[in-house]
Scaffold this motif. Structure first.
Motif, mmCIF file in Angstrom:
data_model
loop_
_atom_site.group_PDB
_atom_site.id
_atom_site.type_symbol
_atom_site.label_atom_id
_atom_site.label_comp_id
_atom_site.label_asym_id
_atom_site.label_seq_id
_atom_site.Cartn_x
_atom_site.Cartn_y
_atom_site.Cartn_z
ATOM 1 N N LEU A 4 0.829 -1.198 0.000
ATOM 2 C CA LEU A 4 0.000 0.000 0.000
ATOM 3 C C LEU A 4 0.873 1.263 0.000
ATOM 4 O O LEU A 4 0.654 2.191 -0.787
ATOM 5 C CB LEU A 4 -0.941 -0.008 1.211
ATOM 6 C CG LEU A 4 -1.898 1.161 1.332
ATOM 7 C CD1 LEU A 4 -2.862 1.182 0.148
ATOM 8 C CD2 LEU A 4 -2.685 1.057 2.636
ATOM 9 N N MET A 5 1.883 1.287 0.870
ATOM 10 C CA MET A 5 2.775 2.448 0.920
ATOM 11 C C MET A 5 3.587 2.573 -0.372
ATOM 12 O O MET A 5 3.811 3.679 -0.872
ATOM 13 C CB MET A 5 3.691 2.364 2.137
ATOM 14 C CG MET A 5 2.948 2.578 3.445
ATOM 15 S SD MET A 5 4.029 2.519 4.891
ATOM 16 C CE MET A 5 4.183 0.752 5.133
ATOM 17 N N GLY A 6 4.034 1.450 -0.899
ATOM 18 C CA GLY A 6 4.782 1.481 -2.156
ATOM 19 C C GLY A 6 3.933 2.000 -3.304
ATOM 20 O O GLY A 6 4.368 2.842 -4.092
ATOM 21 N N ALA A 7 2.690 1.525 -3.391
ATOM 22 C CA ALA A 7 1.772 1.992 -4.443
ATOM 23 C C ALA A 7 1.493 3.479 -4.287
ATOM 24 O O ALA A 7 1.445 4.222 -5.269
ATOM 25 C CB ALA A 7 0.484 1.185 -4.409
ATOM 26 N N ARG A 8 1.342 3.926 -3.046
ATOM 27 C CA ARG A 8 1.144 5.362 -2.800
ATOM 28 C C ARG A 8 2.332 6.155 -3.323
ATOM 29 O O ARG A 8 2.179 7.161 -3.998
ATOM 30 C CB ARG A 8 0.961 5.602 -1.302
ATOM 31 C CG ARG A 8 0.822 7.067 -0.851
ATOM 32 C CD ARG A 8 2.111 7.831 -0.553
ATOM 33 N NE ARG A 8 3.089 7.162 0.251
ATOM 34 C CZ ARG A 8 3.114 7.150 1.580
ATOM 35 N NH1 ARG A 8 2.193 7.764 2.274
ATOM 36 N NH2 ARG A 8 4.085 6.523 2.207
ATOM 37 N N ALA A 16 -0.619 11.411 2.066
ATOM 38 C CA ALA A 16 -0.518 10.670 3.337
ATOM 39 C C ALA A 16 -1.604 9.599 3.406
ATOM 40 O O ALA A 16 -2.732 9.806 2.969
ATOM 41 C CB ALA A 16 -0.657 11.630 4.515
ATOM 42 N N LEU A 17 -1.234 8.469 3.940
ATOM 43 C CA LEU A 17 -2.172 7.375 4.162
ATOM 44 C C LEU A 17 -2.659 7.420 5.610
ATOM 45 O O LEU A 17 -1.992 7.994 6.469
ATOM 46 C CB LEU A 17 -1.479 6.036 3.898
ATOM 47 C CG LEU A 17 -1.003 5.793 2.473
ATOM 48 C CD1 LEU A 17 -0.177 4.526 2.399
ATOM 49 C CD2 LEU A 17 -2.183 5.712 1.521
ATOM 50 N N PRO A 18 -3.785 6.780 5.895
ATOM 51 C CA PRO A 18 -4.271 6.756 7.290
ATOM 52 C C PRO A 18 -3.465 5.783 8.155
ATOM 53 O O PRO A 18 -3.989 4.838 8.730
ATOM 54 C CB PRO A 18 -5.732 6.327 7.148
ATOM 55 C CG PRO A 18 -5.774 5.557 5.875
ATOM 56 C CD PRO A 18 -4.730 6.166 4.979
ATOM 57 N N ILE A 19 -2.166 6.015 8.193
ATOM 58 C CA ILE A 19 -1.239 5.229 8.993
ATOM 59 C C ILE A 19 -0.601 6.196 9.975
ATOM 60 O O ILE A 19 -0.155 7.276 9.558
ATOM 61 C CB ILE A 19 -0.164 4.570 8.094
ATOM 62 C CG1 ILE A 19 -0.806 3.581 7.128
ATOM 63 C CG2 ILE A 19 0.913 3.898 8.935
ATOM 64 C CD1 ILE A 19 0.139 3.035 6.080
ATOM 65 N N ASP A 55 2.335 8.867 9.118
ATOM 66 C CA ASP A 55 2.647 8.915 7.689
ATOM 67 C C ASP A 55 2.750 10.351 7.190
ATOM 68 O O ASP A 55 3.609 10.656 6.371
ATOM 69 C CB ASP A 55 1.608 8.137 6.882
ATOM 70 C CG ASP A 55 2.103 7.808 5.484
ATOM 71 O OD1 ASP A 55 3.265 7.383 5.352
ATOM 72 O OD2 ASP A 55 1.334 7.985 4.522
ATOM 73 N N ASP A 56 1.907 11.240 7.684
ATOM 74 C CA ASP A 56 1.970 12.644 7.270
ATOM 75 C C ASP A 56 3.311 13.264 7.673
ATOM 76 O O ASP A 56 3.922 14.015 6.900
ATOM 77 C CB ASP A 56 0.799 13.436 7.837
ATOM 78 C CG ASP A 56 0.692 13.337 9.358
ATOM 79 O OD1 ASP A 56 1.222 12.365 9.949
ATOM 80 O OD2 ASP A 56 0.076 14.240 9.951
ATOM 81 N N LYS A 57 3.810 12.934 8.853
ATOM 82 C CA LYS A 57 5.107 13.454 9.314
ATOM 83 C C LYS A 57 6.252 12.854 8.499
ATOM 84 O O LYS A 57 7.229 13.530 8.186
ATOM 85 C CB LYS A 57 5.300 13.164 10.801
ATOM 86 C CG LYS A 57 4.343 13.940 11.676
ATOM 87 C CD LYS A 57 4.483 13.545 13.121
ATOM 88 C CE LYS A 57 3.409 14.252 13.941
ATOM 89 N NZ LYS A 57 3.299 13.733 15.284
ATOM 90 N N PHE A 58 6.128 11.579 8.164
ATOM 91 C CA PHE A 58 7.136 10.916 7.331
ATOM 92 C C PHE A 58 7.265 11.639 5.998
ATOM 93 O O PHE A 58 8.369 11.960 5.554
ATOM 94 C CB PHE A 58 6.756 9.446 7.127
ATOM 95 C CG PHE A 58 7.669 8.698 6.190
ATOM 96 C CD1 PHE A 58 8.885 8.212 6.637
ATOM 97 C CD2 PHE A 58 7.302 8.486 4.871
ATOM 98 C CE1 PHE A 58 9.732 7.517 5.779
ATOM 99 C CE2 PHE A 58 8.145 7.800 4.009
ATOM 100 C CZ PHE A 58 9.362 7.318 4.461
#
Length: 151
Positions: free
Chosen positions: A21-25, A33-36, A39-42
């Motif tokens: 999921l992160m790779g596809a994003r 940002a994903l709802p993880i 993730d927004d800070k990353f």
């Protein structure tokens, strides 16, 4: 067939589903940002320049390749066709990688062309082999420990 224990499959599927999921994003909606948690800070840490976005896309493709290969090995039980399934996963990722680098215009093809050509060629070769080569199921051999238990 010697397949991984169920708990290994569950852990790997959960972990690598998130990595996919992160790779596809990173590849298709770079910077979203994903709802993880965190993730927004990353994403904010790396900024939003086009060169950073390009690196995130490349990183995303390698995340997809690694997660896809791991999932293929833990989910697919039968051993004869494992290489075929891995060639499918890695061939698609090679072609996506070549496409992504080809479409990055901040560097000329004098810099990226060889990389694009190598990955496109490898991806095409992997997919051709996976989709066209005949494979036969090998005779199943029992291990010595299995034979001694039955004796």
């Amino acid at each position: 067939v010697m397949s991984p224990p169920q708990h290994v499959k569950v852990i790997s599927v959960a972990t690598n589903a998130a990595v996919l999921l992160m790779g596809a994003r990173n590849v298709f909606v770079t910077g979203t940002a994903l709802p993880i948690p965190g993730d927004d800070k990353f994403l904010a840490h790396f900024g939003g320049s086009s060169s950073t976005a390009f690196l995130m896309q490349l990183f995303g493709l390698f995340m997809i390749a690694t997660a896809g290969a791991k999932l293929t090995t833990v989910v697919y039980d039968e051993g004869t066709f494992l290489r075929q399934k891995l060639f499918l996963v890695l061939g698609v990722v090679d072609l996506l990688l070549a496409f992504t680098v080809f479409n990055y215009k901040a560097l000329g093809t004098d810099v990226t062309g060889g990389f694009v050509l190598l990955h496109a060629l490898e991806g095409a070769a992997f997919l051709h082999d996976a989709l066209t080569r005949e494979r036969k199921v090998k005779r199943v051999q029992r291990s010595a420990s299995t034979r001694s238990k039955r004796a």
